[in-house]
Scaffold this active site. Structure first.
Site, PDB file in Angstrom:
ATOM      1  N   LYS A  16       9.407   2.966  -4.494  1.00 23.47           N
ATOM      2  CA  LYS A  16       9.007   3.578  -3.232  1.00 23.47           C
ATOM      3  C   LYS A  16      10.188   3.489  -2.275  1.00 23.47           C
ATOM      4  O   LYS A  16      10.701   2.398  -2.026  1.00 23.47           O
ATOM      5  CB  LYS A  16       7.788   2.837  -2.680  1.00 23.47           C
ATOM      6  N   ASP A  26      -5.968  -1.499   6.593  1.00 23.23           N
ATOM      7  CA  ASP A  26      -5.946  -0.112   6.095  1.00 23.23           C
ATOM      8  C   ASP A  26      -6.638  -0.031   4.746  1.00 23.23           C
ATOM      9  O   ASP A  26      -6.192   0.674   3.852  1.00 23.23           O
ATOM     10  CB  ASP A  26      -4.506   0.384   5.995  1.00 23.23           C
TER      11      ASP A  26
END
Length: 890
Positions: free
Chosen positions: A550, A655
């Site tokens: 990532k 989240d």
């Protein structure tokens, strides 16, 4: 037939009559409140119709006398329709004489009409003379004043009409509490010269029985409309844009048109105005410049004038599709396949969008094969028959579309390489072979030279460089490169140049991985701030393992963004649990001098992608498949286990959602994406101190109101995640804007129970959404309750449950490998066509990772570092379902 009227009652002896015919009918009307009994008893009317008038609300009784027939079937008829009134009575006076009664206890206006009775005899119907019943009362309105909306001081009319009986009816008009007109005969029209404020009008109707008041009509003043809102660019191309909006309040006057103004932004001086009739509230803007920033605003007008303009809304048109075709397409045969190479395409104009992957099309046996998507300018073609001629073309694509195809390359079954030209041309293989050999020799020589130079630099550094300007000898020393993972001096030095905090650098020291230790592969997904790529990581024993990398976008250059990105990695470093995503390492990608390196976070490769994309694919994918209830509950248990671990370590996620939960190869769920997570060092809450992009529809009430985040607010988000799982990936609070969520929740509203959702499961969800955080269950309680529910369900067979597929690790699939799922005829592919169940197949979110079919071999010793748990999760759930493990309770 003889007709006689009387006030006869049951048992009244028949009046003397001439000898009756075979059948006689007698109809009598009784109005007990109109005539005294003594007066009615002697009334005799032979065969004449009767008109009867009564007041509204009074009782009326009608009777019908039938002579000359045994047990007649007497029917009462009103205005041609059989009366269905149940208050009817039939009494025999003698064997050939019957009396029927019809009673109306409280007469209404609807009872007025013409009544008679009838009897069937020998196929013929005998009817009596009629009685006309008239009902009198206060006037009845047929027309009442209506609400109006008029411009200020504009004349208007109001109408009022009422009827009796009795007549006549007169009308009186009222303005508020003031009498303004009448009495006037009905119907009446009131002419008003105008009003300057909202005003109420009504009318009264009078007759001999009294008066009746109409409804109150309100006359509103018309006004200019309000500004439109929710202006959205719904569809974009390089030269067109579709715009939609919601109209504001219309000012009680019909909206006639809307005006859309468009200008280039920023600083555009030329404004284009488009006037469109409404509804619908949409507009198509044409002839825009590609790859250009614009701003637009909208206003609407009614008969009084236009509304204010709404705020400017920015948008950007798409660039043009590539205009150039790849050049110098050529092929090289190898033992493993056919290598195709071509020159990189450079955008010819700034209006072209950023170039994306190349598309390769090949034809064999006069049949076009599937197009291949290729990153870079090199492809290895393996699925072709070398004994047959092959024709290959390539083009470059971007977000707008594909550019022109290259000249076709013909690879003959007799050639060692291909040539570019017409499909039927031939070429000699000798020059190609000589060229390949020459290139190999040159490459080998260069490799030896570079290797020798590298050994010297590594051993001694680079010393005794050129002299300085003043002629004095100078010694320069460049530290030898080290690939020792324990002391990555080069990367440490690069970290120093980023300007990140010393605390963060210390946390990342032992997980830094040199860039040379892994090889980046194909793109898996893109987001607003970065991308995810597949990679092969070289381990200490020399073997390679597939990972996901990532990384931030190259144009993100702020140190604060880089530090925030690396903090997520530092957060993940502390986790070691089978249901929590674990960090593999961190690396930095070097760039040209003067530019900050690109940070990269290395993560395990999750074969089946994120849970939300998987649930969506099961419901609305190209080949939907069934997910049993047991499987969905198992997903919830895994997430609860992971969140139980995080909460025990004083971490709040902030989240938690299905999109941030990943599916491993054995279909277990891992909690991931800790970009918003925080550790609680004191107390039990964290207060958000700065503006961030937050998942509003997953936030608890206290988080929305006070930016307050606790483990209990994560429990709220877990309830929403359970709802996502049970609905197979539906959007929570669909149709409700983010700005409206707080008022919706504070009003006591919650997500509805999904279809096919067990009551016990929905009860758990609802407990998670308690307005009082202290009333919400803990993750330990949630995990145990879900295990109890799962244990009560039947055990699935291997053919029913996707969790039992590929539990034992099989051979690593090749690129584009597939996983067979129940109910699917075809395997889903990888990132190539975007139709799989990984995140690549959907719309990428903000750099969410990981997601496409593949595999990750289990790292040696991984199980040794996992925290001790009662049983393997799959074993524990199976034992629960079979009743071999006792259930715990909250």
């Amino acid at each position: 037939m003889a007709l006689r009227r009387s006030m006869g009652r049951p048992g009244l002896p028949p009046l003397p009559l001439p000898p009756p015919p075979r059948l006689g009918l007698l109809l009598a009307a009784l109005a007990s409140l109109l005539l005294p009994e003594s007066a009615a008893a002697g009334l005799k009317l032979m065969g004449a119709p009767v008109k009867l008038t009564v007041s509204q609300g009074q009782p009326v009784k009608l009777n019908c006398s039938v002579e000359g027939m045994e047990e007649p079937d007497i029917q009462w008829v009103k205005d041609g329709a059989v009366v269905q009134n149940l208050d009817q009575l039939y009494i025999p006076v003698s064997e050939q004489h019957w009396i029927g009664f019809l009673s109306l206890k409280s007469v209404e206006r609807s009872d007025a009409g013409r009544y008679w009775c009838q009897v069937e005899d020998g196929g013929e119907t005998e009817i009596s003379q009629p009685v006309w019943l008239t009902v009198e009362g206060v006037p009845f309105f047929t027309v009442e004043p209506k609400d109006l909306a008029v411009p200020p001081n504009a004349p208007f009319q109001l109408s009022c009409e009422a009827v009796g009986p009795p007549e006549p009816v007169t009308i009186v008009w009222w303005r508020g509490t003031t009498k303004i007109g009448g009495p006037a005969p009905s119907p009446s029209v009131l002419n008003v010269t105008g009003v300057t404020q909202s005003t109420m009008f009504s009318c009264e109707a009078h007759n001999l029985k009294g008066l009746a008041s109409s409804r109150t009509a309100t006359v509103h003043l018309q006004a200019l409309p309000a500004a439109p809102f929710n202006i959205t660019v719904t569809k974009l191309s390089s030269s067109n844009a579709s715009v939609a909006w919601m109209p504001g309040a219309d000012g009680r006057a019909l909206l006639q048109s809307c005006t859309v103004q468009v200008t280039q932004a920023p600083g555009g001086w030329e404004v284009l105005a488009v006037v469109v009739p409404v509804p619908p509230f949409t507009c198509l803007l044409r002839d825009l410049v590609p790859a250009t920033n614009y701003s637009l605003r909208v206003r609407c007008a009614n008969a009084l004038g236009p509304s204010p303009y709404a705020d400017w809304v920015p948008f950007q048109t798409k660039g043009l599709a590539p205009a150039s075709a790849p050049q110098n397409l050529h092929a090289i045969r190898t033992d493993s396949g056919l290598i195709l190479e071509w020159e990189e395409v450079i955008p010819e104009a700034p209006l072209e969008g950023p170039l994306g992957p190349y598309k390769l099309s090949w034809v064999q046996d006069n049949g076009t094969q599937d197009e291949l998507t290729v990153e870079g300018t090199r492809a290895n073609l393996t699925g072709w028959d070398p004994q047959k001629d092959l024709i290959v073309r390539v083009c470059v694509s971007n977000a707008v579309g594909c550019g022109p195809w290259s000249q076709p390359l013909v690879v003959s079954s007799h050639d060692r390489a291909g040539q570019q030209g017409p499909p039927h041309s031939r070429t000699s293989w000798v020059p190609v072979v000589l060229g390949v050999l020459t290139a190999l020799v040159t490459a080998a020589a260069l490799a030896l030279i570079l290797l020798r130079k590298r050994r010297k630099e590594t051993r001694f550094g680079q010393a005794f460089d050129s002299v300085m300007a003043r002629g004095e000898p100078a010694v320069h020393f460049r530290a030898a490169r080290s690939f020792n993972r324990e002391r990555p001096e080069r990367i440490e030095a690069t970290l120093d140049s980023l300007g990140i905090s010393d605390e963060l650098k210390e946390k990342l020291e032992d997980v830094l991985i040199p860039e040379q230790q892994f090889t980046l592969g194909r793109m898996l997904g893109k987001g607003e701030f970065g991308s995810v790529r597949e990679a092969q990581l070289k381990q200490e024993d020399g073997s390679f393992v597939k990972v996901a990398v990532k990384m931030l976008k190259a144009d993100i250059i702020a140190s604060s963004d880089i530090e925030e990105f690396l903090r997520e990695a530092a957060c993940m470093k502390e986790f070691d649990h089978p249901h929590v995503a674990k960090l593999v390492g961190v690396s930095l990608r070097s760039r040209a001098k003067g530019r900050l390196p690109i940070p990269m976070v290395i993560l395990p490769f999750m074969k089946h992608g994120d849970l939300h994309a998987f649930l969506l694919a099961s419901r609305i994918g190209e080949n939907p498949f069934n997910l049993p209830l047991q499987t969905l509950i198992r997903f919830m248990v895994d997430i609860a286990c992971g969140m139980e671990y995080l909460s025990s370590r004083n971490f709040i996620h902030r989240d938690l959602a299905a999109r941030n939960c990943m599916l491993a190869e054995d279909m277990t769920v891992c909690v991931a994406d800790f970009g918003l997570s925080r550790k609680i060092y004191s107390g039990d809450y964290y207060r958000q101190g700065c503006a961030s992009k937050l998942p509003v529809k997953w936030l608890a009430l206290e988080s929305l109101a006070d930016n307050l985040y606790t483990v209990q607010s994560d429990v709220w988000a877990f309830g929403v995640t359970m709802w996502e799982i049970m609905t197979r990936g539906q959007t929570p609070y669909a149709g409700i804007e983010n700005a409206e969520i707080y008022n919706y929740l504070i009003g006591g509203n919650r997500l509805k129970q999904p279809p096919e959702c067990m009551e016990d499961v929905y009860d758990l969800m609802y407990q998670c959404w308690s307005a009082d955080p202290k009333q919400r269950p803990s993750f330990t309680c949630l995990r145990m309750e879900l295990e109890n529910i799962l244990g009560q369900l039947s055990v699935l067979s291997a053919s029913q449950d996707p969790l039992y597929i590929n539990i034992e690790r099989a051979e690593e699939p090749t690129a584009g490998g597939s996983l067979e799922l129940p109910g699917r005829d075809q395997p889903y592919s990888g990132a190539g066509d975007g139709s799989g169940m990984g995140a690549v197949g959907g719309t990428p979110s903000d750099c969410r990772y990981i997601l496409t079919p593949g595999g990750l071999a289990e790292q040696p010793g991984q199980a040794e570092h996992q925290p001790e748990s009662p049983l393997n999760e799959t074993q524990r759930l199976l034992l629960l379902q079979q009743g071999l493990l006792p259930h715990s309770s909250c």
